[in-house]
Design an enzyme around this catalytic site. Sequence first.
Site, PDB file in Angstrom:
ATOM      1  N   ARG A   1      -2.017  -6.059  17.370  1.00 45.56           N
ATOM      2  CA  ARG A   1      -3.092  -5.487  16.551  1.00 45.56           C
ATOM      3  C   ARG A   1      -4.413  -6.251  16.707  1.00 45.56           C
ATOM      4  O   ARG A   1      -4.420  -7.471  16.868  1.00 45.56           O
ATOM      5  CB  ARG A   1      -2.683  -5.459  15.076  1.00 45.56           C
ATOM      6  CG  ARG A   1      -1.544  -4.499  14.820  1.00 45.56           C
ATOM      7  CD  ARG A   1      -1.099  -4.533  13.388  1.00 45.56           C
ATOM      8  NE  ARG A   1      -1.827  -3.646  12.509  1.00 45.56           N
ATOM      9  CZ  ARG A   1      -2.370  -4.007  11.354  1.00 45.56           C
ATOM     10  NH1 ARG A   1      -2.315  -5.261  10.943  1.00 45.56           N
ATOM     11  NH2 ARG A   1      -2.970  -3.128  10.589  1.00 45.56           N
TER      12      ARG A   1
ATOM     13  N   ARG B   1       0.823  -1.220   0.000  1.00 38.75           N
ATOM     14  CA  ARG B   1       0.000   0.000   0.000  1.00 38.75           C
ATOM     15  C   ARG B   1       0.855   1.266   0.000  1.00 38.75           C
ATOM     16  O   ARG B   1       0.477   2.270   0.622  1.00 38.75           O
ATOM     17  CB  ARG B   1      -0.961   0.024   1.200  1.00 38.75           C
ATOM     18  CG  ARG B   1      -1.734  -1.251   1.434  1.00 38.75           C
ATOM     19  CD  ARG B   1      -2.514  -1.666   0.227  1.00 38.75           C
ATOM     20  NE  ARG B   1      -3.179  -2.952   0.420  1.00 38.75           N
ATOM     21  CZ  ARG B   1      -3.809  -3.584  -0.555  1.00 38.75           C
ATOM     22  NH1 ARG B   1      -3.836  -3.088  -1.787  1.00 38.75           N
ATOM     23  NH2 ARG B   1      -4.404  -4.731  -0.329  1.00 38.75           N
TER      24      ARG B   1
ATOM     25  N   LYS C   1      -7.675  -0.405  14.831  1.00 36.93           N
ATOM     26  CA  LYS C   1      -7.990   0.498  13.716  1.00 36.93           C
ATOM     27  C   LYS C   1      -9.160   1.389  14.116  1.00 36.93           C
ATOM     28  O   LYS C   1     -10.073   0.942  14.813  1.00 36.93           O
ATOM     29  CB  LYS C   1      -8.357  -0.291  12.456  1.00 36.93           C
ATOM     30  CG  LYS C   1      -7.138  -0.946  11.803  1.00 36.93           C
ATOM     31  CD  LYS C   1      -7.424  -1.441  10.383  1.00 36.93           C
ATOM     32  CE  LYS C   1      -6.202  -2.183   9.857  1.00 36.93           C
ATOM     33  NZ  LYS C   1      -6.286  -2.564   8.445  1.00 36.93           N
TER      34      LYS C   1
ATOM     35  N   GLU D   1      -5.657 -12.222   8.163  1.00 35.27           N
ATOM     36  CA  GLU D   1      -5.345 -12.254   6.734  1.00 35.27           C
ATOM     37  C   GLU D   1      -4.180 -13.184   6.420  1.00 35.27           C
ATOM     38  O   GLU D   1      -3.258 -12.834   5.702  1.00 35.27           O
ATOM     39  CB  GLU D   1      -5.069 -10.832   6.223  1.00 35.27           C
ATOM     40  CG  GLU D   1      -6.255  -9.900   6.432  1.00 35.27           C
ATOM     41  CD  GLU D   1      -6.071  -8.502   5.853  1.00 35.27           C
ATOM     42  OE1 GLU D   1      -4.931  -8.057   5.777  1.00 35.27           O
ATOM     43  OE2 GLU D   1      -7.096  -7.893   5.491  1.00 35.27           O
TER      44      GLU D   1
ATOM     45  N   ASP E   1     -11.981  -1.256   7.604  1.00 30.83           N
ATOM     46  CA  ASP E   1     -10.589  -1.143   7.177  1.00 30.83           C
ATOM     47  C   ASP E   1     -10.325   0.172   6.465  1.00 30.83           C
ATOM     48  O   ASP E   1     -10.177   0.188   5.251  1.00 30.83           O
ATOM     49  CB  ASP E   1     -10.260  -2.331   6.248  1.00 30.83           C
ATOM     50  CG  ASP E   1      -8.789  -2.402   5.911  1.00 30.83           C
ATOM     51  OD1 ASP E   1      -7.996  -1.738   6.594  1.00 30.83           O
ATOM     52  OD2 ASP E   1      -8.448  -3.125   4.958  1.00 30.83           O
TER      53      ASP E   1
ATOM     54  N   GLU F   1      -4.580   4.196   0.936  1.00 27.36           N
ATOM     55  CA  GLU F   1      -5.023   2.939   0.319  1.00 27.36           C
ATOM     56  C   GLU F   1      -6.421   3.054  -0.287  1.00 27.36           C
ATOM     57  O   GLU F   1      -6.630   2.695  -1.440  1.00 27.36           O
ATOM     58  CB  GLU F   1      -4.983   1.816   1.355  1.00 27.36           C
ATOM     59  CG  GLU F   1      -5.532   0.508   0.812  1.00 27.36           C
ATOM     60  CD  GLU F   1      -5.467  -0.639   1.804  1.00 27.36           C
ATOM     61  OE1 GLU F   1      -4.978  -0.442   2.933  1.00 27.36           O
ATOM     62  OE2 GLU F   1      -5.914  -1.746   1.443  1.00 27.36           O
TER      63      GLU F   1
ATOM     64  N   ARG G   1     -18.570  -8.760   9.474  1.00 28.16           N
ATOM     65  CA  ARG G   1     -17.150  -8.462   9.736  1.00 28.16           C
ATOM     66  C   ARG G   1     -16.969  -7.260  10.661  1.00 28.16           C
ATOM     67  O   ARG G   1     -16.009  -7.179  11.417  1.00 28.16           O
ATOM     68  CB  ARG G   1     -16.433  -8.224   8.396  1.00 28.16           C
ATOM     69  CG  ARG G   1     -15.031  -7.715   8.553  1.00 28.16           C
ATOM     70  CD  ARG G   1     -14.293  -7.712   7.243  1.00 28.16           C
ATOM     71  NE  ARG G   1     -13.136  -6.837   7.323  1.00 28.16           N
ATOM     72  CZ  ARG G   1     -12.340  -6.559   6.310  1.00 28.16           C
ATOM     73  NH1 ARG G   1     -12.564  -7.093   5.120  1.00 28.16           N
ATOM     74  NH2 ARG G   1     -11.306  -5.761   6.462  1.00 28.16           N
TER      75      ARG G   1
ATOM     76  N   ASN H   1       2.745  -7.666   7.854  1.00 25.20           N
ATOM     77  CA  ASN H   1       2.757  -8.982   7.200  1.00 25.20           C
ATOM     78  C   ASN H   1       4.233  -9.351   7.062  1.00 25.20           C
ATOM     79  O   ASN H   1       4.897  -8.918   6.128  1.00 25.20           O
ATOM     80  CB  ASN H   1       2.123  -8.928   5.812  1.00 25.20           C
ATOM     81  CG  ASN H   1       0.629  -8.657   5.884  1.00 25.20           C
ATOM     82  OD1 ASN H   1      -0.062  -9.132   6.785  1.00 25.20           O
ATOM     83  ND2 ASN H   1       0.127  -7.889   4.934  1.00 25.20           N
TER      84      ASN H   1
HETATM   85  O1  GCW Z   1      -6.895  -4.451   4.545  1.00 27.67           O
HETATM   86  C1  GCW Z   1      -5.643  -4.519   4.725  1.00 27.67           C
HETATM   87  C2  GCW Z   1      -4.749  -3.972   3.677  1.00 27.67           C
HETATM   88  C3  GCW Z   1      -3.537  -4.839   3.777  1.00 27.67           C
HETATM   89  C4  GCW Z   1      -2.943  -4.646   5.173  1.00 27.67           C
HETATM   90  C5  GCW Z   1      -4.025  -4.939   6.212  1.00 27.67           C
HETATM   91  C6  GCW Z   1      -3.578  -4.709   7.630  1.00 27.67           C
HETATM   92  C7  GCW Z   1      -0.698  -4.923   5.923  1.00 27.67           C
HETATM   93  O2  GCW Z   1      -5.354  -4.044   2.414  1.00 27.67           O
HETATM   94  O3  GCW Z   1      -2.639  -4.494   2.769  1.00 27.67           O
HETATM   95  O4  GCW Z   1      -1.847  -5.492   5.369  1.00 27.67           O
HETATM   96  O5  GCW Z   1      -5.115  -4.153   5.962  1.00 27.67           O
HETATM   97  O6  GCW Z   1      -3.872  -3.641   8.154  1.00 27.67           O
HETATM   98  O7  GCW Z   1      -2.965  -5.576   8.214  1.00 27.67           O
END
Ligand code: GCW
Length: 667
Positions: free
Chosen positions: A314, A155, A355, A281, A360, A388, A331, A197
Amino acid sequence: MKEYDCWFQKQTQAPCLSVPSLKRFFSAGAGMVYDHAIAEYRFLLKKCWDIPTEAVPDLRSAGTVLGLVADLNPLLPGKETLPAKIPAEGFYIRIGHEQSIIIAADEAGLLYGVYRFLALLMQGALKPGDEIQEAPTARLRMLNHWDNLDGSIERGYAGRSLFYQDNHLQYDKERMVAYARLAASVGINRISINNVNVRSAAKLLITEAYLPAVAELAAVFRPFGIRLLPALNFAAPKSIGGLSTADPLDPAVAAWWKEQISLVYRYIPDLAGFIVKADSEGESGPFQYGRTHAEGANMLAAALKPHGGELIWRCFVYNCQQDWRDHSMDRARAAYDNFIALDGQFADNVLLQIKYGPLDFQVLEPVMPLFGALKNTRYVMELQITQEYTGHQIDLCFLPWLWERIMAFDTAYGPQSRIRDLAGKSLEGFAAVANTGRDTNWTGHTLAQANLYGFGRMAWNPALESEAIAREWSALTFGPGHTAETIAGILLASYPAYENYNAPFGICFMVTPGIHYGPNIEGYEFSKWGTYHRADRKAIGVDRTSQGTGYTGLYAPENARRFEDPAQCPEKLLLFFHRLNYDYRMKNGETLLQNIYDTHFVGYDQVAVMVETWKSLENDLDGEVYDSVLSRFERQLENAREWRDQINTYFYRKTGIADARGRRIYD
Ligand code: GCW
């Protein structure tokens, strides 16, 4: 302006305080950050005004006195007029006719005081008699880089990684120092340097293959009061430790982490800690072993504890393998449902990173109900500076406008229950995904520098208004005056315009799958990500009320009540909470459908006005900056046109109802 210098431009006007008083300074204090604060004072006066400075041995003959209270106090005349206590990382500035002072109780505070003093000087906003006393509201002010070791950025829209190339730490030292300066000057004190990630080579950052280089990077940031916070991979005991499991309750796993983390601290004794994305994810996590997130986090926290490190854990944990046919899953509930029952179970050096919204970083989302609901857990809020879902730094989107509204959100309508009131208490700080890269102007879109600047300013003081930030940034970057005022106006118009041409009224994820730029109305409609709007011929939206998924009930009573009732729900978020017929009457007396059409025609027109306003500045701006921003505005106008027409056409085709004002909708 020179793009690279951001808000530290060479000044064309003389400073608003006398040059000799700025020149002759006296300082007292000790320590690396203290030394650096003095060095920054000297460096920036030289760089921005070409003023050479001179340290004088006698306080009385100095025009500027700067230093730490403990060292200066015995020397300062009239010390009874100084504040009795300056809080951690805070500072006090007093501008006198003969002499000005910048003092702080600690080294970081002095550094921030120097930057503030210089920023005000650049804005022409200092005069004798002024007193400025500030301290950050919250302790943690963090940038999260989603940089991969191969040099790509997840991103990222501003070129390759500032830190890495070809699986090595590889950077231009001078540029890194400039970056540390930009960050520290707006109060940032933590930087996480790799993608949450944690894939491939990044897993090895905590091994001796990389630690010497990470330690060198930490040394670049250290004088700026910034500590590093790498991202960890929860499965590292397997992938690098050779163990057969990463089960947090397995003693061999805990022992491995203890050892590995001690090794890291041998290289970087002041490491802030680590950040972890687990069970999210595709990332590994405690769920895989039937353990809770408290069990997972606490095991790592125990290994960090002897070193004084903190674990940032997180909360972006949700099922990304949903079935669109199944209407019972929501979700938006996920983070709350996964974490609320763990309140009080986390070790004292764990902070949850949440967040701001339940999905998201969408263009319009409510604030996540976990804020204010967690009573016995430490936490920080995560924002996203990198654009993003807000236009990839092609479209202009001034994010402090959004953040101001988040900070003002009242979690419970009690005393001190707005987000900005929680800051500095249970809400211990703010993190934001960085928008920077190797592009010369750092942020791709030159005006996106304002988002980096604005995040720092708001994390420092969540009560700041976005309008003040826009004007401050513009004045620093373009010099005070008409041009800066005009640009501040463009910034402030940009988020409302983006909202208007994007997905309507809190509907989320109408974007191109994967890349997340440009409209794709049903792009995420039949996917596994839990991102549905379920538009049919009559209605659109997910019913998140007590009749539906029950999401509204996760809020404190006052909010639950407001969100539950379409008539009381903030209209901008109407379709986040409700499934409504297209003929639903909104407050302006028009139907929902007509409001969708209207906002989309208006949004496009607002962008067109922004472009024209920018063009009016052609003769006032540096040619390169003017052209590069103009070319982005032209792409934005094209994007806004696609959004307008695709959204309007989609709903026209669904309903067969034309625009009441007779504007053209393509079929
Ligand atoms: O939705 C997502 C983004 C991912 C990101 C994720 C996150 C780092 O599309 O690219 O991964 O959020 O916040 O972990």
